[in-house]
Design a protein around this motif. Structure first.
Motif, PDB file in Angstrom:
ATOM      1  N   LEU A 368      24.449  46.594  39.699  1.00 49.67           N
ATOM      2  CA  LEU A 368      24.389  45.136  39.874  1.00 49.67           C
ATOM      3  C   LEU A 368      24.953  44.407  38.662  1.00 49.67           C
ATOM      4  O   LEU A 368      25.765  43.480  38.796  1.00 49.67           O
ATOM      5  N   GLN A 369      24.531  44.828  37.485  1.00 49.96           N
ATOM      6  CA  GLN A 369      24.919  44.102  36.285  1.00 49.96           C
ATOM      7  C   GLN A 369      26.302  44.484  35.777  1.00 49.96           C
ATOM      8  O   GLN A 369      26.861  43.792  34.922  1.00 49.96           O
ATOM      9  N   SER A 370      26.878  45.548  36.325  1.00 51.21           N
ATOM     10  CA  SER A 370      28.203  45.967  35.862  1.00 51.21           C
ATOM     11  C   SER A 370      29.338  45.313  36.640  1.00 51.21           C
ATOM     12  O   SER A 370      30.461  45.234  36.156  1.00 51.21           O
ATOM     13  N   CYS A 371      29.074  44.845  37.855  1.00 56.79           N
ATOM     14  CA  CYS A 371      30.135  44.240  38.662  1.00 56.79           C
ATOM     15  C   CYS A 371      30.569  42.912  38.050  1.00 56.79           C
ATOM     16  O   CYS A 371      29.735  42.092  37.655  1.00 56.79           O
ATOM     17  N   VAL A 372      31.883  42.688  38.018  1.00 63.83           N
ATOM     18  CA  VAL A 372      32.438  41.483  37.403  1.00 63.83           C
ATOM     19  C   VAL A 372      33.153  40.657  38.466  1.00 63.83           C
ATOM     20  O   VAL A 372      34.065  41.155  39.141  1.00 63.83           O
ATOM     21  N   LEU A 373      32.744  39.409  38.613  1.00 62.92           N
ATOM     22  CA  LEU A 373      33.410  38.484  39.536  1.00 62.92           C
ATOM     23  C   LEU A 373      34.600  37.871  38.809  1.00 62.92           C
ATOM     24  O   LEU A 373      34.435  37.088  37.871  1.00 62.92           O
ATOM     25  N   LEU A 374      35.803  38.233  39.245  1.00 58.80           N
ATOM     26  CA  LEU A 374      37.017  37.782  38.573  1.00 58.80           C
ATOM     27  C   LEU A 374      37.598  36.512  39.187  1.00 58.80           C
ATOM     28  O   LEU A 374      38.275  35.741  38.507  1.00 58.80           O
ATOM     29  N   LYS A 375      37.370  36.302  40.470  1.00 57.21           N
ATOM     30  CA  LYS A 375      37.926  35.129  41.153  1.00 57.21           C
ATOM     31  C   LYS A 375      36.987  34.747  42.290  1.00 57.21           C
ATOM     32  O   LYS A 375      36.414  35.623  42.949  1.00 57.21           O
ATOM     33  N   ASN A 376      36.865  33.447  42.517  1.00 54.62           N
ATOM     34  CA  ASN A 376      36.017  32.999  43.624  1.00 54.62           C
ATOM     35  C   ASN A 376      36.465  31.614  44.092  1.00 54.62           C
ATOM     36  O   ASN A 376      35.786  30.611  43.883  1.00 54.62           O
ATOM     37  N   SER A 377      37.617  31.569  44.738  1.00 51.71           N
ATOM     38  CA  SER A 377      38.169  30.303  45.209  1.00 51.71           C
ATOM     39  C   SER A 377      37.291  29.719  46.303  1.00 51.71           C
ATOM     40  O   SER A 377      36.838  30.437  47.208  1.00 51.71           O
ATOM     41  N   ALA A 378      37.096  28.415  46.233  1.00 54.85           N
ATOM     42  CA  ALA A 378      36.373  27.666  47.265  1.00 54.85           C
ATOM     43  C   ALA A 378      35.011  28.275  47.572  1.00 54.85           C
ATOM     44  O   ALA A 378      34.520  28.174  48.695  1.00 54.85           O
ATOM     45  N   ASN A 379      34.433  28.904  46.569  1.00 52.38           N
ATOM     46  CA  ASN A 379      33.099  29.506  46.735  1.00 52.38           C
ATOM     47  C   ASN A 379      33.024  30.402  47.969  1.00 52.38           C
ATOM     48  O   ASN A 379      32.060  30.355  48.737  1.00 52.38           O
ATOM     49  N   GLY A 552      28.289  40.545  35.311  1.00 50.69           N
ATOM     50  CA  GLY A 552      29.067  41.421  34.447  1.00 50.69           C
ATOM     51  C   GLY A 552      30.179  40.668  33.733  1.00 50.69           C
ATOM     52  O   GLY A 552      30.679  39.643  34.210  1.00 50.69           O
ATOM     53  N   LYS A 553      30.571  41.179  32.585  1.00 50.44           N
ATOM     54  CA  LYS A 553      31.664  40.621  31.787  1.00 50.44           C
ATOM     55  C   LYS A 553      32.596  41.756  31.384  1.00 50.44           C
ATOM     56  O   LYS A 553      32.165  42.884  31.124  1.00 50.44           O
ATOM     57  N   LEU A 554      33.864  41.458  31.315  1.00 52.87           N
ATOM     58  CA  LEU A 554      34.855  42.503  31.050  1.00 52.87           C
ATOM     59  C   LEU A 554      34.705  43.082  29.638  1.00 52.87           C
ATOM     60  O   LEU A 554      34.714  42.330  28.658  1.00 52.87           O
ATOM     61  N   PRO A 555      34.615  44.413  29.521  1.00 51.62           N
ATOM     62  CA  PRO A 555      34.601  45.057  28.204  1.00 51.62           C
ATOM     63  C   PRO A 555      36.001  45.422  27.731  1.00 51.62           C
ATOM     64  O   PRO A 555      36.165  46.077  26.705  1.00 51.62           O
TER      65      PRO A 555
END
Length: 741
Positions: A368-379, A552-555
């Protein structure tokens, strides 16, 4: 730990030292060489040759044997059928789990959670211990700035500070409060050193790293785990500035033993001592054995140059017995610390069952905490089931429990995984129709025959979730790639589905940062899941449907294209730094333009100088505002702490975690300093509408670096400090470090 110059040890050390010395005094040279030798097991049975070698005292360690009955038999031979009864170290690559698989280490790094990393390593240690394993070859703390390199998957990314913190956490998880604890195993810091800088991102390749960069960038994580008491080190396969690590006396003796006062033992990598002659560093196996012993490689993994040549090297006067005694003492001390002399055998009833609910819960939280949301247009995310009647699930990784486990999992099994398709069905629970189309047989496939089905599936759905990326075999050791786009015809699949105008949610499972430039504008949302492990499916489903918010945040930096590599946030400023004002693209250059330096900046003509996604980046389902950055002083004195506070406001209507990051820049140094360096981070849970104050405390040592004379100190001068949600944070303050008087 070895027997000399040890500080801060408990009272039993003197007794332990005495036991080691008594044992050493009773050993023959052949038995000492045996302790320095590691043999490969047969995975399920004991060959006559291995049994005879153990009985003869010629084996100090066995690796890759995971049948607990076989391990106990081997220990029985070592303890009861040899002259001195010295138990065996049983080694195994337990990189990110044993049966319960956590996300790959690069994914765990994206959680920026030392607590979860520690818990995951503890789970791995407990489960490995049920099979008799008492030693793992992890953590891998090579600084990794080239995503072409397959082993970036095993790393904690590009940053020395983050890698140090998480490396120490993993060691603590494996080793526990005491190596004698029932659920503890010895850890091994690898690969010492500079392996992540292998040229062209090709495994086993040479690494050329100036000493100043080596000390400031590549060595700090190793120093951190050495100080934390990691039991063992592993030498790198690669050469470092022309001297292979397995024969690198400067690295092993000067740095590791003399400067750091490290007291554990050092093992070679697989067959790497014999390979010294393949490098062209030695003439033959005998010279290879000499160079490795002289460098301080205490144990040889798999190859037999020590067995075959140390006695002759001593007879020839090339080596002396005191060297051998020191190395064997290092090994024996670790065995005593593990409690193997008191209890060499494994009773599975003493340990929790593998894949138990507590272990699975930790694996899910890590995913759960490792996944990184990189883009989310228009929710587009999270998916609202009240407004969604049908969902297309497309792609070869949607229901593949094995591939989601990731690289280098010898004991994890796909059948134990909870895959994404099943997890989505569980969450939806009949509230929307689920239409599944695999579309591709695997991630490398170039067969487009099922694209028509995939397009039709998307057309009849309100939203399409695509599960794409890399199979687990495409990253890890020896699995390097020159092109890190989505492999096969996955890009064409995205393009085909994009024409339907159905919103696309792309879930990427991969062992490295992939170059997504070609498709980033064709999808509405991107959730980067790495290879998320056993519980990846339920974790991803919870994120897709808003049960949890991505945190998550990119390492590691995501480049726009492979030509930008190496690309990392902590680069130098240069004399002609890139800037938007100076940027010129080749398409904007007039034909037959005069011969000039154009923008006169450190850029490429055919792509923007910025990354696609920067280090530390990651979106949430809410928004955070940073404000009121305050420093306790703007004129810092040496050895005076600097207190830094900032307010973080959750401006949305969803409770969520934010990873607050602190960066510094030393504006003037005796050697040039990076434009930014991570110096602190904190994962904070903030409720909707809530403001939290986050505090960091910096010491003078946090400002220090190795100068042009390789001295580690802080230099007076001006500093800039930023706090925010990624390395491009804008909220800034400044302070100065005053001259000492």
């Amino acid at each position: 730990m070895s027997l000399n110059n040890v500080q801060h040890l408990h009272q039993s050390f003197s007794e332990e030292e005495q036991k080691v010395q008594q044992l050493l005094s009773a050993m023959t040279l052949s038995e000492k060489i045996g302790q320095m030798s590691q043999f490969s097991g047969n995975e399920g049975f004991i060959s006559p040759d291995l049994a005879e070698a153990v009985k003869a005292g010629k084996v100090g360690s066995v690796l890759n044997e995971v049948d607990v009955n076989v391990v106990n038999q081997l220990q029985h031979i070592a303890v009861n059928e040899t002259r001195l009864g010295i138990p065996l170290l049983i080694g195994r690559d337990v990189i990110h789990g044993f049966k319960t698989i956590m996300p790959i280490p690069l994914g765990q790094a994206a959680s920026w959670s030392k607590d979860l990393v520690k818990q995951g390593a503890k789970v791995a240690a407990i489960e490995a211990k049920t099979r008799g394993i008492n030693w793992t070859f992890a953590p891998m703390i090579d600084i990794s700035r080239d995503p072409r390199w397959g082993r970036i998957a095993e790393s904690f990314g590009e940053d020395p500070f983050l890698s140090s913190v998480l490396g120490v956490a993993m060691v603590q998880g494996f080793q526990g409060n005491s190596l004698k604890d029932k659920g503890s195993i010895a850890a091994c810091a690898k690969h010492f050193a500079g392996y992540g800088a292998s040229e062209s991102g090709r495994d086993y390749n040479t690494a050329n790293i100036p000493e100043n960069e080596l000390r400031n960038v590549y060595l700090p994580p190793f120093k951190a785990v050495a100080d934390a008491g990691v039991a063992t080190f592993m030498a790198s396969f690669s050469d470092l500035n022309g001297v292979p690590a397995s024969g690198n006396e400067w690295l092993m003796k000067q740095v590791l033993r003399k400067e750091w006062q490290y007291q554990g033992f050092v093992v070679s990598d697989w067959d790497s001592i014999r390979q010294l002659s393949v490098h062209g560093f030695t003439q033959d196996d005998k010279q290879s054995a000499y160079e490795a012993v002289n460098a301080g490689i205490d144990m040889e993994m798999v190859s037999s140059t020590y067995q075959n040549h140390i006695e002759d090297l001593i007879a020839d006067g090339k080596l002396i017995i005191a060297q051998i005694n020191t190395m064997v003492a290092n090994i024996l001390t670790v065995k005593f610390k593990l409690g193997l002399f008191e209890n060499p055998f494994t009773n599975q009833d003493d340990l929790p069952k593998v894949l138990n609910q507590q272990h699975l819960a930790i694996a899910k939280q890590s995913a759960l905490q490792s996944c990184v949301l990189l883009k989310n247009s228009a929710n587009t995310l999270p998916i609202n089931l009240n407004k969604t009647n049908s969902i297309a699930v497309i792609g070869p990784l949607a229901n593949d429990g094995y591939e989601q486990l990731g690289t280098w999992i010898f004991d994890g099994e796909g059948k134990d995984s909870k895959n994404c398709l099943d997890a989505i069905k569980d969450v939806v629970n009949g509230d929307a129709e689920i239409h599944f189309e695999q579309a591709l047989s695997n991630t490398r496939s170039k067969d487009t025959q099922y694209f028509t089905n995939a397009v039709a599936t998307a057309e009849k759905s309100d939203v399409a979730i695509l599960f794409l990326g890399e199979e687990s075999i495409l990253s890890g050791e020896a699995h390097c790639r020159s092109n890190i786009d989505l492999p096969g015809c996955q890009e064409q699949l995205i393009e085909a589905i994009a024409k339907t105008n159905t919103p696309i949610i792309l879930v990427v499972m991969a062992g490295r940062p992939l170059t997504l430039t070609n498709i980033i504008d064709k999808v509405d949302s991107v959730l980067y899941a790495w290879h998320p492990g056993t519980m990846g499916g339920p974790a991803i489903a919870d994120l897709l449907f808003g049960k949890q918010s991505p945190s998550g945040k990119l390492p590691v930096t995501f480049p726009r294209n492979v030509g930008q590599i190496p690309m990392y946030y902590a680069h130098k400023h240069t004399g002609k730094p890139a800037s938007q004002d100076m940027y010129v693209h080749m398409d904007d250059i007039p034909q037959r333009a005069p011969q000039t330096s154009l923008g006169m900046a450190a850029t490429h003509l055919d792509t923007h100088f910025s990354p696609l996604f920067p280090f530390g980046f990651g979106l949430s389902y809410t928004h955070f505002k940073y404000q009121n950055l305050l420093l306790s002083t703007d004129k810092l004195k040496f050895n005076q702490p600097l207190k830094v506070t900032v307010e973080v406001l959750n401006t949305g209507d969803i409770d969520a975690d934010e990873i607050v990051q602190l960066y510094l820049r030393d504006l003037v140094g005796s050697v040039t300093r990076p434009v930014k360096e991570l110096k602190g981070f904190e994962r904070v849970h903030i409720k909707a509408g809530e403001t939290k104050t986050v505090t960091f405390t910096l010491d003078t040592k946090d400002l220090a670096f190795f100068d042009r004379n390789m001295r580690f100190n802080a230099e007076p001068g001006e500093f800039l400090l930023w706090i925010g949600g990624n390395c491009e944070a804008q909220l800034m303050a400044s302070f100065s470090l005053e001259e000492e008087h």
